[in-house]
Design a protein around this motif. Structure first.
Motif, mmCIF file in Angstrom:
data_model
loop_
_atom_site.group_PDB
_atom_site.id
_atom_site.type_symbol
_atom_site.label_atom_id
_atom_site.label_comp_id
_atom_site.label_asym_id
_atom_site.label_seq_id
_atom_site.Cartn_x
_atom_site.Cartn_y
_atom_site.Cartn_z
ATOM 1 N N ASP A 115 -12.135 2.810 -2.430
ATOM 2 C CA ASP A 115 -13.089 2.967 -1.239
ATOM 3 C C ASP A 115 -12.941 1.994 -0.314
ATOM 4 O O ASP A 115 -13.238 2.480 0.948
ATOM 5 N N LEU A 116 -12.542 0.708 -0.662
ATOM 6 C CA LEU A 116 -12.542 -0.228 0.429
ATOM 7 C C LEU A 116 -11.404 0.110 1.581
ATOM 8 O O LEU A 116 -11.669 -0.154 2.855
ATOM 9 N N ILE A 117 -10.333 0.643 0.902
ATOM 10 C CA ILE A 117 -9.121 1.001 1.818
ATOM 11 C C ILE A 117 -9.590 2.273 2.551
ATOM 12 O O ILE A 117 -9.314 2.300 3.607
ATOM 13 N N LYS A 118 -10.181 3.176 1.605
ATOM 14 C CA LYS A 118 -10.625 4.419 2.678
ATOM 15 C C LYS A 118 -11.504 4.154 3.565
ATOM 16 O O LYS A 118 -11.400 4.917 4.796
ATOM 17 N N ALA A 119 -12.353 3.242 3.408
ATOM 18 C CA ALA A 119 -13.428 2.926 4.429
ATOM 19 C C ALA A 119 -12.644 2.230 5.713
ATOM 20 O O ALA A 119 -12.882 2.717 6.890
ATOM 21 N N PHE A 120 -11.707 1.204 5.551
ATOM 22 C CA PHE A 120 -11.406 0.662 6.723
ATOM 23 C C PHE A 120 -10.394 1.452 7.450
ATOM 24 O O PHE A 120 -10.295 1.690 8.782
ATOM 25 N N ILE A 121 -9.646 2.600 6.625
ATOM 26 C CA ILE A 121 -8.867 3.407 7.372
ATOM 27 C C ILE A 121 -9.866 4.569 8.046
ATOM 28 O O ILE A 121 -9.515 5.004 9.025
ATOM 29 N N GLY A 122 -10.870 4.984 7.376
ATOM 30 C CA GLY A 122 -11.866 6.024 7.717
ATOM 31 C C GLY A 122 -12.426 5.464 9.054
ATOM 32 O O GLY A 122 -12.699 6.030 10.176
ATOM 33 N N PHE A 123 -12.967 4.060 9.240
ATOM 34 C CA PHE A 123 -13.606 3.413 10.390
ATOM 35 C C PHE A 123 -12.517 3.773 11.680
ATOM 36 O O PHE A 123 -13.249 3.943 12.502
ATOM 37 N N LYS A 124 -11.349 3.287 11.138
ATOM 38 C CA LYS A 124 -10.336 3.483 12.314
ATOM 39 C C LYS A 124 -10.126 4.679 12.915
ATOM 40 O O LYS A 124 -10.146 5.127 13.859
ATOM 41 N N LEU A 125 -9.923 5.771 11.757
ATOM 42 C CA LEU A 125 -9.785 7.244 12.130
ATOM 43 C C LEU A 125 -11.082 7.934 12.981
ATOM 44 O O LEU A 125 -10.783 8.872 13.690
ATOM 45 N N THR A 126 -11.950 7.422 12.870
ATOM 46 C CA THR A 126 -13.367 7.885 13.150
ATOM 47 C C THR A 126 -13.849 7.221 14.500
ATOM 48 O O THR A 126 -14.894 7.451 14.977
ATOM 49 N N LEU A 138 -3.931 -7.253 14.107
ATOM 50 C CA LEU A 138 -4.717 -7.335 12.568
ATOM 51 C C LEU A 138 -3.392 -7.858 11.765
ATOM 52 O O LEU A 138 -2.583 -7.515 11.748
ATOM 53 N N ILE A 139 -4.136 -8.646 10.820
ATOM 54 C CA ILE A 139 -3.268 -9.412 10.137
ATOM 55 C C ILE A 139 -3.593 -8.667 8.403
ATOM 56 O O ILE A 139 -4.530 -8.919 7.733
ATOM 57 N N GLY A 140 -2.517 -7.947 8.184
ATOM 58 C CA GLY A 140 -2.465 -7.429 6.696
ATOM 59 C C GLY A 140 -1.897 -8.377 5.757
ATOM 60 O O GLY A 140 -1.343 -9.381 6.284
ATOM 61 N N GLU A 141 -1.705 -8.310 4.467
ATOM 62 C CA GLU A 141 -1.176 -8.997 3.492
ATOM 63 C C GLU A 141 -0.670 -8.112 2.278
ATOM 64 O O GLU A 141 -1.182 -7.069 2.243
ATOM 65 N N THR A 142 0.350 -8.611 1.700
ATOM 66 C CA THR A 142 0.767 -7.798 0.627
ATOM 67 C C THR A 142 0.071 -8.377 -0.716
ATOM 68 O O THR A 142 0.829 -9.260 -1.739
ATOM 69 N N THR A 143 -1.060 -7.874 -0.927
ATOM 70 C CA THR A 143 -1.972 -8.219 -2.129
ATOM 71 C C THR A 143 -1.558 -7.069 -2.994
ATOM 72 O O THR A 143 -0.670 -6.826 -3.752
ATOM 73 N N LYS A 149 0.367 -0.345 1.648
ATOM 74 C CA LYS A 149 0.861 0.886 1.889
ATOM 75 C C LYS A 149 -0.156 1.188 2.990
ATOM 76 O O LYS A 149 0.066 1.787 4.116
ATOM 77 N N ALA A 150 -1.363 0.846 2.885
ATOM 78 C CA ALA A 150 -2.529 1.480 4.052
ATOM 79 C C ALA A 150 -2.065 0.746 5.513
ATOM 80 O O ALA A 150 -2.323 1.258 6.335
ATOM 81 N N TYR A 151 -1.633 -0.387 5.358
ATOM 82 C CA TYR A 151 -1.421 -1.437 6.674
ATOM 83 C C TYR A 151 -0.351 -0.490 7.367
ATOM 84 O O TYR A 151 -0.293 -0.651 8.521
ATOM 85 N N GLU A 152 0.801 0.176 6.681
ATOM 86 C CA GLU A 152 1.728 0.723 7.335
ATOM 87 C C GLU A 152 1.110 1.824 8.243
ATOM 88 O O GLU A 152 1.370 2.198 9.468
ATOM 89 N N ILE A 153 0.142 2.671 7.599
ATOM 90 C CA ILE A 153 -0.672 3.720 8.075
ATOM 91 C C ILE A 153 -1.420 3.056 9.304
ATOM 92 O O ILE A 153 -1.325 3.500 10.488
ATOM 93 N N LEU A 154 -2.052 1.915 9.166
ATOM 94 C CA LEU A 154 -3.072 1.345 10.176
ATOM 95 C C LEU A 154 -2.335 0.867 11.333
ATOM 96 O O LEU A 154 -2.661 0.977 12.569
ATOM 97 N N ASN A 155 -0.633 0.297 11.135
ATOM 98 C CA ASN A 155 0.031 0.127 11.981
ATOM 99 C C ASN A 155 0.228 1.178 12.912
ATOM 100 O O ASN A 155 0.358 1.169 14.183
ATOM 101 N N LYS A 156 0.490 2.330 12.289
ATOM 102 C CA LYS A 156 0.735 3.549 13.093
ATOM 103 C C LYS A 156 -0.320 3.990 13.936
ATOM 104 O O LYS A 156 -0.072 4.727 14.980
ATOM 105 N N LEU A 157 -1.547 3.997 13.567
ATOM 106 C CA LEU A 157 -2.725 4.272 14.326
ATOM 107 C C LEU A 157 -3.024 3.120 15.537
ATOM 108 O O LEU A 157 -3.536 3.572 16.315
ATOM 109 N N THR A 158 -2.548 1.873 15.054
ATOM 110 C CA THR A 158 -3.096 0.753 16.314
ATOM 111 C C THR A 158 -1.840 -0.038 16.775
ATOM 112 O O THR A 158 -2.117 -0.527 17.911
ATOM 113 N N GLN A 159 -0.911 0.189 16.204
ATOM 114 C CA GLN A 159 0.491 -0.586 16.783
ATOM 115 C C GLN A 159 0.070 -2.375 16.840
ATOM 116 O O GLN A 159 0.750 -2.955 17.740
ATOM 117 N N LYS A 160 -0.693 -2.830 15.843
ATOM 118 C CA LYS A 160 -1.505 -4.077 16.236
ATOM 119 C C LYS A 160 -1.249 -4.649 14.691
ATOM 120 O O LYS A 160 -1.880 -5.618 14.702
#
Ligand code: BJ8
Length: 420
Positions: A115-126, A138-143, A149-160
């Motif tokens: 849910d933590l990942i769903k939430a940050f992607i959900g916050f962005k999408l809405t 936005l600084i992601g990390e390979t943890t 993998k969510a950061y790839e999507i977040l980048n698609k949504l924000t380019q940041k």
């Protein structure tokens, strides 16, 4: 007020969704926080910060941006705030702790995502998070795999999105990789801010963040007394706010709160009677406004005295030495300090067990509640190692952000607390 609505509009916030979020938050806060008894006076500041989380603090961020400062969002305590601040950046934590935008999130993420990942992607999408919308980077990390993998999507949504590689083993090779990543991050931050990091600024910011961590250590220590001078819920809130408030102001307010708690300890004043069962929580982070577990435990006859969590000890476990004489040396010390963090994304991870044992002793915990967010592989797996190593009563809670399972979980918590 009207000013804020304009500000949110300019940020691209979806006002309707955002309104729902704010209303839910205010209601929750009233129910969970303001209903507590014997709260310290010093919590007033933190109540205020929560009430202005989407208002005044965002206004401050936007004013800073106008003066040329950059706002940088992070999702993990392996990303060093000191470096962001050393190029005049402002660091904000973007992990999210509410079920907002899940329907949208599940269209782009697998259903069995935490849910933590769903939430940050959900916050962005809405478009409901003014912090995310204020960020220049936005600084992601390979943890864990999900975040990676969510950061790839977040980048698609924000380019940041910029992703920093975090090793998974604390070997010599892992350490080398992490150090190289910090040097690469320095370049990235210098490019973003259009300024070169100076030794003087870097040292200043190491101090600023150390002071913040010291204040949080002090707060944790005060929770070791019986009766506990502050509730787990209130201490959790302070730790959550550490990720987005101005650090200098925050540190001062935490220290003021601690002064008051010291007085309480001297006078034997607590939030609950002496002898109330004491719980240490260990596991996944509690992103704002995830107050579910603490609320459940503290309304079941116990008090939470510590969090071995990223919103908790994993954030303030140690300081960075302040006496370095070059940026390179400082970054090396920073790398060593950050790699001490015992996240379950590492293998093996014996330091976490040690930390849990130390905390349990220091905070005089009588029981351990192991918290994992559903589908979080690293923490779910590591429960076995932890359970077999600790010699205190142990309760495993595997849950999500919904309120559906509260009744059942509360029954389990109550039964557990009764045995302590
Ligand atoms: S240092 S805990 S902040 S990685 S809960 S997203 S692990 S599936 S948040 Fe974390 Fe850094 Fe570690 Fe801390 Fe993945 Fe688990 Fe979800 Fe998690």
């Amino acid at each position: 007020g009207e000013d804020y609505i304009k500000m949110w509009e300019n940020l691209g916030i979806d006002l309707e969704n955002h309104d729902c979020l704010l209303k839910a938050l205010a209601e929750f806060y009233q129910q969970i926080y303001l209903s507590q008894e014997n709260r310290p006076e010093g919590m007033k500041y933190f109540d205020f910060v929560v009430s202005e989380a989407h208002g005044l603090r965002i206004k401050e961020l936007l004013e800073a941006k106008q003066q040329g400062k950059k706002v940088v969002g992070v999702f993990c305590v392996y990303v060093p705030e000191e470096m962001i601040r050393a190029v005049d950046g402002i660091c904000v934590g973007l992990c999210a702790g509410a079920q907002i935008g899940f329907e949208e999130a599940e269209k782009v993420l697998p259903k069995n995502t935490c849910d933590l990942i769903k939430a940050f992607i959900g916050f962005k999408l809405t478009q409901v998070c003014p912090y995310t919308e204020s960020c220049d980077l936005l600084i992601g990390e390979t943890t864990c795999d999900g975040k990676k993998k969510a950061y790839e999507i977040l980048n698609k949504l924000t380019q940041k999105v910029y992703v920093m590689e975090v090793p998974h083993m604390k070997t010599e090779r892992g350490r080398e990789l992490f150090l190289k990543e910090l040097f690469a991050l320095k370049n990235k931050l210098e490019e973003l801010s259009q300024q070169t990091m100076t030794l003087e600024r870097f040292k200043e910011e190491v101090k600023v963040v150390n002071e913040k961590r010291k204040a949080l250590m002090r707060l944790e220590k005060l929770r070791s007394y019986d009766p506990a001078p502050i509730s787990g819920l209130d201490a959790l809130l302070v730790n959550q706010i550490a990720f987005y408030d101005d650090p200098v102001r925050f540190t001062q307010k935490v220290n003021e709160l601690c002064d008051e708690l010291e007085e309480r300890v001297k006078k034997g004043i607590g939030v609950k009677p002496k002898g109330t069962p004491r719980i240490l929580i260990t596991g996944c982070p509690f992103a704002l406004p995830n107050w579910k577990l603490h609320h459940m435990i503290e309304t079941s006859g116990a008090v939470v005295v510590g969090e071995e969590s990223c919103i908790g000890r994993r954030y303030y476990h140690s300081l960075v030495p302040e006496d370095f004489s070059s940026i390179e040396e400082g970054i090396k010390l920073l790398a060593e300090r950050y790699l001490k963090t015992p996240c379950a994304c590492f293998t093996p991870n014996p330091e976490r067990i040690e930390e849990i044992q130390n905390m349990a002793k220091e905070l005089k915990a009588q029981g351990i509640v192991y918290y994992s967010i559903q589908f979080c592989t690293p923490y779910l797996f590591e429960a076995y190692q932890v359970e077999s190593a600790v010699d205190l009563p142990f309760l495993k809670i595997d849950t999500n952000y919904s309120t559906e399972d509260i009744g059942q979980l509360k029954t389990r918590c109550e039964a557990f607390i009764e045995t302590l």
